[in-house]
Scaffold this motif. Structure first.
Motif, mmCIF file in Angstrom:
data_model
loop_
_atom_site.group_PDB
_atom_site.id
_atom_site.type_symbol
_atom_site.label_atom_id
_atom_site.label_comp_id
_atom_site.label_asym_id
_atom_site.label_seq_id
_atom_site.Cartn_x
_atom_site.Cartn_y
_atom_site.Cartn_z
ATOM 1 N N THR A 42 -1.822 -10.610 -6.078
ATOM 2 C CA THR A 42 -1.108 -9.343 -5.896
ATOM 3 C C THR A 42 -0.129 -9.096 -7.034
ATOM 4 N N GLU A 181 -3.882 3.542 -3.339
ATOM 5 C CA GLU A 181 -4.353 2.746 -2.207
ATOM 6 C C GLU A 181 -3.821 1.311 -2.291
ATOM 7 N N PHE A 182 -3.742 0.798 -3.507
ATOM 8 C CA PHE A 182 -3.231 -0.556 -3.683
ATOM 9 C C PHE A 182 -1.774 -0.650 -3.233
ATOM 10 N N THR A 184 -0.328 1.315 -1.114
ATOM 11 C CA THR A 184 -0.298 1.474 0.349
ATOM 12 C C THR A 184 -0.613 0.157 1.042
ATOM 13 N N ASN A 185 -1.595 -0.556 0.505
ATOM 14 C CA ASN A 185 -1.948 -1.857 1.090
ATOM 15 C C ASN A 185 -0.800 -2.862 0.955
ATOM 16 N N ILE A 186 -0.091 -2.775 -0.169
ATOM 17 C CA ILE A 186 1.035 -3.692 -0.349
ATOM 18 C C ILE A 186 2.123 -3.392 0.671
ATOM 19 N N THR A 188 1.705 -2.118 3.614
ATOM 20 C CA THR A 188 1.225 -2.632 4.902
ATOM 21 C C THR A 188 1.375 -4.145 4.971
ATOM 22 N N SER A 189 1.102 -4.827 3.844
ATOM 23 C CA SER A 189 1.231 -6.293 3.816
ATOM 24 C C SER A 189 2.672 -6.727 4.031
ATOM 25 N N ASN A 192 3.375 -6.516 7.616
ATOM 26 C CA ASN A 192 2.714 -7.622 8.330
ATOM 27 C C ASN A 192 3.491 -8.926 8.155
#
Length: 664
Positions: A42, A181-182, A184-186, A188-189, A192
């Motif tokens: 990442t 999108e990357f 956004t995923n970060i 979300t991570s 989490n």
């Protein structure tokens, strides 16, 4: 990232540096954090996108302060400060617990005061409980810090990227849908990870409560035996004990140390020490409870030869009984399979070794462990271990240039030369064989009127054959290999001897029998040096002629540990060599002067003989001249009478004269 916020005019360079640091993150090694491939990948993607933005030079300081600097500041001022405060609280609780334990250990068993006893036990209970709770919270905060560390890294990066996107009008052109999108995923991570941290915090808190409830009986220093019974089947034991040591002729003191059993040895480790040290060899030892210094729960461990004993104090009666049972189990387990004949043979072998050293460490180890095959194999591998097979680091270029390859390390006091001359030493039962193949009665001892006599107490660590003798590096390398081999193979026994330094030789003398174990001629000692850091270690290199079958000399390095400073012993050896050198020079000068005097005396004798011959010839010539006139009276009217020999000489002279006239 602080530079990105501060240096607005150098944004391009600071952004490039940030990208570089993110690429180097995977090279960092954190004490509690393991390798996280997802985190590394990442950050690598972050480094790539930040590198693309290195051409931007304008920064919105407000957005960067809110989105980037705030999480970092929170992590530094709140999370890291909390860890520092908990560490200080943990240290204070540990000190309070130690103080309470010391007061509890000093309780008298003769003058028991129930009120004082209850107060001290309550103090121990409170301090121990406080220390346990503080420790659990401190460790839990350390574990939580690993999650906060990820958040403190990811959130500023995410805020930085969002600030850049919102600021630049050309963000839609520079950042594609894939990068959005990357990001956004970060995000979300991160959420989490936060949820995972919250759930782990709840589970940790529940575990702390369960441990507090289950550990409440263990806080008492002397628990009820009915609740916690004594385990008498232990073969390993570890824990804190108070050990007594002498501070004077009749005074003594106690020190609290951590003790543990390892194999057949009792080890101890002081607080703050890097590793433990050997206290006593508990093979076939004796242990019993004793009354000592008005202290409770004391027991004494005595070595099998009775020469060394230690007195220890346990925390409770249960702990004392378990230590005694554990040491008895270890001592009995080692010789469990021995029959009476094997025990008698081992005792006889031990008695013989007190007078004559065993030929190798392997036989010595087997004599102490005649029935334990696994430990004998370990001893054999330890005594004959090759210097080139211990570890890959030992096969370096410097080792090959200093130490002979495939050389075994000897841990017993033996001589490589004496083993080769066993056929010549037929009188082994009558006298000892020294390292150079000389029998004990073949050579007289050095004269007692030697100029230098210095005695040191040393312990033999090991020896091995070396190649180079030019510098002290060969001794340092030999020390490193011998100490490493002893640590790897758990070899703790050392043979103690008296090292006698004289102007003629170095002697290793048995302190009990006063028998010379080894004798090194001073002329064969080519190098002597002490360890650079541990001054108690020293060694010397010995060079013997004709030690091999092909007649080539053998160079062996011997390593010792001394109670004195090793430099003093090396200085003593150097002084002995200087005295021996001056003595040899004086002897040669005296011998040369004697030869000159003898030659001069011989020359005087030859000159005297020459003068005597000339005098005899002159007298003979006078007699011959006088004999040529046999009847002529002398000047005083007397007749000269010749002896028979003179007559014969005169006759021979006349015949010669006549012969000469005829030839003329």
């Amino acid at each position: 990232m602080q530079r990105i916020y501060d240096a607005q005019n150098e944004l391009s360079a600071a952004t490039h540096l940030t990208s570089k640091l993110l690429k180097d993150y995977e090279k960092q090694r954190f004490p509690l954090g393991g390798d996280d491939e997802v985190m590394s990948s990442t950050l690598q993607q972050f480094a790539k996108v930040i590198d693309e933005l290195s051409s931007c030079h304008a920064v919105l300081s407000t957005q960067l302060a809110d989105a980037m600097m705030f999480p970092i500041t929170q992590f530094q001022e709140r999370d890291l400060r909390e860890i520092v405060i908990l560490k200080e609280v943990f240290q204070i609780s540990s000190d309070d617990h130690d103080a309470a334990i010391n007061r509890y250990s000093r309780l008298s068993k003769r003058k028991e005061n129930e009120k004082v006893k209850n107060e001290v036990m309550e103090d121990v209970y409170t301090s121990r409980k406080k220390q346990h709770e503080t420790t659990m919270h401190y460790f839990a905060s350390l574990n939580m810090l690993q999650y906060k560390k990820k958040i403190a890294l990811l959130e500023p990066l995410l805020g930085y990227m969002q600030a850049q996107i919102s600021f630049f009008k050309l963000g839609s052109e520079n950042l594609t849908q894939q990068w959005e999108e990357f990001l956004t995923n970060i995000g979300t991570s991160v959420q989490n990870v936060r949820r995972e941290m919250d759930s782990d915090a709840e589970a940790t808190e529940q575990t702390i409560q369960d441990l507090k409830a289950a550990s409440d009986p263990l806080y008492m220093p002397d628990p009820d035996p009915n609740q916690i019974p004594v385990n008498r089947n232990l073969t390993r034991k570890a824990g804190y004990l108070n050990t007594r040591y002498k501070t004077g002729l009749v005074s003594s003191a106690w020190e609290r140390q951590y003790f543990f059993t390892q194999g057949g040895n009792l080890m101890s480790q002081s607080r703050g020490a890097v590793a433990g040290g050997l206290v006593l060899d508990i093979d076939n030892c004796s242990v019993m409870a004793v009354d000592c210094d008005d202290r409770r729960f004391c027991f004494q461990i005595t070595a099998f030869d009775g020469k060394k004993a230690v007195i220890l104090q346990a925390e409770s009666r249960k702990d004392c009984e378990e230590w005694i049972a554990t040491i008895n189990n270890i001592s009995k387990r080692i010789y469990l399979s021995e029959n009476p004949e094997e025990i008698a043979a081992r005792v006889n072998q031990s008695a013989l070794e007190a007078v004559t050293p065993s030929p190798s460490f392997q036989q010595r180890h087997e004599s102490f462990r005649p029935s334990t095959q696994g430990r004998s194999k370990t001893g054999r591998s330890g005594s004959q271990c090759s210097a080139g097979s211990e570890s890959p680091a030992l096969s370096s270029l410097s080792l090959d240039s200093l130490v002979a390859p495939d050389t075994p390390i000897q841990f017993d006091i033996i001589s490589p030369v004496s083993e080769e001359h066993t056929s010549q030493a037929k009188s082994g039962a009558q006298g000892r064989t020294n390292p150079f193949g000389e029998s004990g009665g073949s050579k007289s001892e050095e004269s007692e009127d030697s100029i230098l006599h210095q005695l040191f107490i040393v312990r033999f660590l090991g020896s091995m054959e070396v190649k180079a003798t030019e510098s002290a590096d060969v001794i340092y390398e030999t020390m490193r290999q011998i100490l490493a081999a002893r640590a790897i193979h758990n070899i703790f026994r050392m043979t103690e001897s008296h090292l006698l330094v004289t102007c003629e030789s170095l002697k290793l003398i048995d302190p009990q029998t006063q028998v010379t174990r080894l004798r090194f001629p001073l002329s064969s000692v080519v190098l002597c040096a002490s360890h650079q850091e541990n001054k108690r270690l020293f060694g010397f290199v010995l060079k013997t002629a004709g030690g091999r079958e092909d007649g080539r000399p053998v160079t062996v390095c011997y390593v010792f540990e001394s109670n004195n400073d090793g430099e003093k012993i090396c200085d003593s050896v150097g002084l002995a060599k200087q005295i021996a050198l001056h003595s040899e020079m004086d002897r040669k000068a005296t011998q040369k002067q004697r030869e000159l005097d003898k030659a001069k005396e011989k020359q005087q004798e030859e000159l005297h003989k020459q003068k005597q011959i000339e005098k005899d010839l002159e007298e003979q010539s006078r007699l011959i001249a006088a004999s040529s006139r046999p009847g002529q009276p002398a000047a005083d009217g007397q007749i000269l009478v010749l002896s028979n020999s003179q007559s014969e000489d005169s006759d021979a002279g006349e015949e010669g004269q006549k012969k000469g006239e005829s030839e003329a």
